[in-house]
Design a protein around this motif. Structure first.
Motif, PDB file in Angstrom:
ATOM      1  N   UNK A 158      -9.415   0.808   9.378  1.00 46.38           N
ATOM      2  CA  UNK A 158      -9.572   2.215   9.058  1.00 46.38           C
ATOM      3  C   UNK A 158      -8.231   2.838   8.681  1.00 46.38           C
ATOM      4  N   UNK A 159      -8.298   4.069   8.236  1.00 49.39           N
ATOM      5  CA  UNK A 159      -7.098   4.786   7.798  1.00 49.39           C
ATOM      6  C   UNK A 159      -6.397   5.409   9.009  1.00 49.39           C
ATOM      7  N   UNK A 160      -5.066   5.302   9.095  1.00 50.61           N
ATOM      8  CA  UNK A 160      -4.184   4.555   8.195  1.00 50.61           C
ATOM      9  C   UNK A 160      -4.258   3.051   8.476  1.00 50.61           C
ATOM     10  N   UNK A 167      -1.690  -3.024  -5.743  1.00 49.17           N
ATOM     11  CA  UNK A 167      -2.823  -3.066  -6.652  1.00 49.17           C
ATOM     12  C   UNK A 167      -3.913  -2.082  -6.262  1.00 49.17           C
ATOM     13  N   UNK A 168      -4.169  -1.948  -4.948  1.00 44.39           N
ATOM     14  CA  UNK A 168      -5.207  -1.032  -4.485  1.00 44.39           C
ATOM     15  C   UNK A 168      -4.769   0.422  -4.609  1.00 44.39           C
ATOM     16  N   UNK A 169      -3.464   0.657  -4.527  1.00 43.11           N
ATOM     17  CA  UNK A 169      -2.946   2.009  -4.765  1.00 43.11           C
ATOM     18  C   UNK A 169      -3.151   2.392  -6.235  1.00 43.11           C
ATOM     19  N   UNK A 170      -2.927   1.424  -7.121  1.00 47.34           N
ATOM     20  CA  UNK A 170      -3.109   1.685  -8.549  1.00 47.34           C
ATOM     21  C   UNK A 170      -4.570   1.969  -8.889  1.00 47.34           C
ATOM     22  N   UNK A 171      -5.493   1.386  -8.093  1.00 52.71           N
ATOM     23  CA  UNK A 171      -6.920   1.633  -8.317  1.00 52.71           C
ATOM     24  C   UNK A 171      -7.402   2.918  -7.660  1.00 52.71           C
ATOM     25  N   UNK A 172      -6.505   3.562  -6.900  1.00 55.52           N
ATOM     26  CA  UNK A 172      -6.884   4.803  -6.250  1.00 55.52           C
ATOM     27  C   UNK A 172      -7.668   4.611  -4.970  1.00 55.52           C
ATOM     28  N   UNK A 173      -7.667   3.384  -4.432  1.00 56.54           N
ATOM     29  CA  UNK A 173      -8.360   3.127  -3.171  1.00 56.54           C
ATOM     30  C   UNK A 173      -7.452   3.479  -2.000  1.00 56.54           C
ATOM     31  N   UNK A 198      -0.003   5.261  -0.540  1.00 50.39           N
ATOM     32  CA  UNK A 198       1.150   5.009   0.334  1.00 50.39           C
ATOM     33  C   UNK A 198       1.878   6.326   0.540  1.00 50.39           C
ATOM     34  N   UNK A 199       1.798   6.872   1.755  1.00 50.79           N
ATOM     35  CA  UNK A 199       2.412   8.170   2.061  1.00 50.79           C
ATOM     36  C   UNK A 199       3.321   8.046   3.263  1.00 50.79           C
ATOM     37  N   UNK A 200       4.620   8.203   3.017  1.00 52.39           N
ATOM     38  CA  UNK A 200       5.615   8.156   4.098  1.00 52.39           C
ATOM     39  C   UNK A 200       5.505   6.885   4.928  1.00 52.39           C
ATOM     40  N   UNK A 201       5.323   5.756   4.245  1.00 49.81           N
ATOM     41  CA  UNK A 201       5.298   4.469   4.940  1.00 49.81           C
ATOM     42  C   UNK A 201       3.957   4.104   5.538  1.00 49.81           C
ATOM     43  N   UNK A 202       2.958   5.004   5.427  1.00 50.43           N
ATOM     44  CA  UNK A 202       1.614   4.714   5.917  1.00 50.43           C
ATOM     45  C   UNK A 202       0.642   4.634   4.759  1.00 50.43           C
ATOM     46  N   UNK A 203      -0.295   3.685   4.846  1.00 57.39           N
ATOM     47  CA  UNK A 203      -1.301   3.529   3.793  1.00 57.39           C
ATOM     48  C   UNK A 203      -2.580   4.232   4.221  1.00 57.39           C
TER      49      UNK A 203
END
Length: 306
Positions: free
Chosen positions: A25-27, A51-57, A60-65
């Motif tokens: 789960x997030x993060x 790759x998943x960031x590029x797909x918008x899934x 990466x914000x301040x070291x947390x996904x």
């Protein structure tokens, strides 16, 4: 390069499965934790996350996904069929061994992600295998991605052995009509010698019988040239090893008897005694039936109170 690409795509698919199933789960856990979880390097994890960031899934914000959206089918990489087939074979072997070695016991619960980590197979391959296996009522889905091994009772065992006897006797009848030039006759002769060799060492090497037993029954069923029988045997093999978890106290004795019974069947096959071979096979299957019934009775007696 192609190997790295396949590894990244396979790891991506496993991570997407884990997100969809709610196991992650997030993060997201740290890259180090994900690396350990999926059995890959942190470099591979970094490429997957990018790759998943590029797909918008992911984001990466301040070291947390953070998870921005749930993955869908379009996000899944379509891996080569050969890769999936190899993983299916690999996982089937892993699952069978887990049962035979008592790593999975009646009543145990486990997740697809746990099995993925242990077997290095994708959760997609694992899920498909478990769904197929669940049709035999030895495993049940208890929630998304979680499964339980269940117990089976006397009536189930009886039905199973009746079906096994019909299929194997039919296949043996087909075997006896094979051309004498068929290579399976040589395999039968070699298998008889392997049984003789193991019989001499069975006191100490009785656990080695498992592979010999598998080869014996698969050889007979091969004569039917029926892929459905082959699939049935794979499941049946797991079930027979599974029931022995009830009572493993006399495994050495059972295997010694089975070796002798196999040798009778093989000997009669090799001299062309059709009726004798089928009769000996029926005796062997009847012994297996009694063994299973005894194991079930003992197992029920030894159950902890609920």
């Amino acid at each position: 390069m192609a190997r790295n690409k396949n590894l990244r795509e396979s790891t991506t698919n496993q991570l997407l499965d884990a997100i969809n199933l709610g196991h992650i789960q997030s993060p997201l856990p740290s890259q180090s934790s994900l690396s350990e979880l999926f059995g890959v390097s942190r470099t591979t994890i970094r490429h997957v996350i990018k790759g998943l960031c590029e797909k918008g899934i992911l984001k990466d914000a301040d070291g947390e996904c953070q998870i921005l959206r749930q993955p869908d089918e379009a996000d899944i990489f379509q891996q080569p069929a050969s890769t999936g087939e190899l993983q299916t074979i690999e996982f089937e072997r892993f699952f069978n061994d887990s049962i035979k070695n008592r790593h999975i016991m009646p009543g145990d619960e486990f997740s697809e992600l746990d099995l993925s980590k242990q077997s290095n197979c994708s959760t997609r391959v694992i899920r498909e295998f478990l769904i197929r296996f669940s049709r035999f009522n030895l495993i049940e889905n208890i929630s998304r991605g979680r499964w339980r091994m269940v117990r089976f009772e006397h009536g189930y065992a009886t039905s199973l052995i009746e079906l096994r006897a019909m299929l194997e006797c039919h296949a043996l009848s087909k075997f006896m009509n094979l051309s004498k030039e068929d290579p399976r006759w040589k395999e039968a002769k070699m298998l008889l010698q392997l049984h003789r060799d193991l019989r001499d060492e069975v006191v100490n090497e009785y656990k080695a019988f498992s592979d010999l037993d598998r080869n014996f029954h698969r050889l007979i069923l091969s004569a039917a040239n029926n892929p459905f029988m082959d699939q049935f045997y794979e499941i049946m093999s797991v079930i027979f090893h599974y029931h022995y978890q009830w009572d493993n106290s006399d495994l050495r004795k059972r295997n010694m008897i089975a070796i002798e019974e196999h040798m009778v069947v093989l000997s009669k096959m090799l001299i062309g005694d059709d009726i004798g071979a089928i009769g000996a096979l029926r005796v062997h299957l009847q012994t297996a039936r009694k063994s299973m019934e005894h194991s079930l009775i003992t197992g029920n007696t030894n159950k902890e109170p609920t």
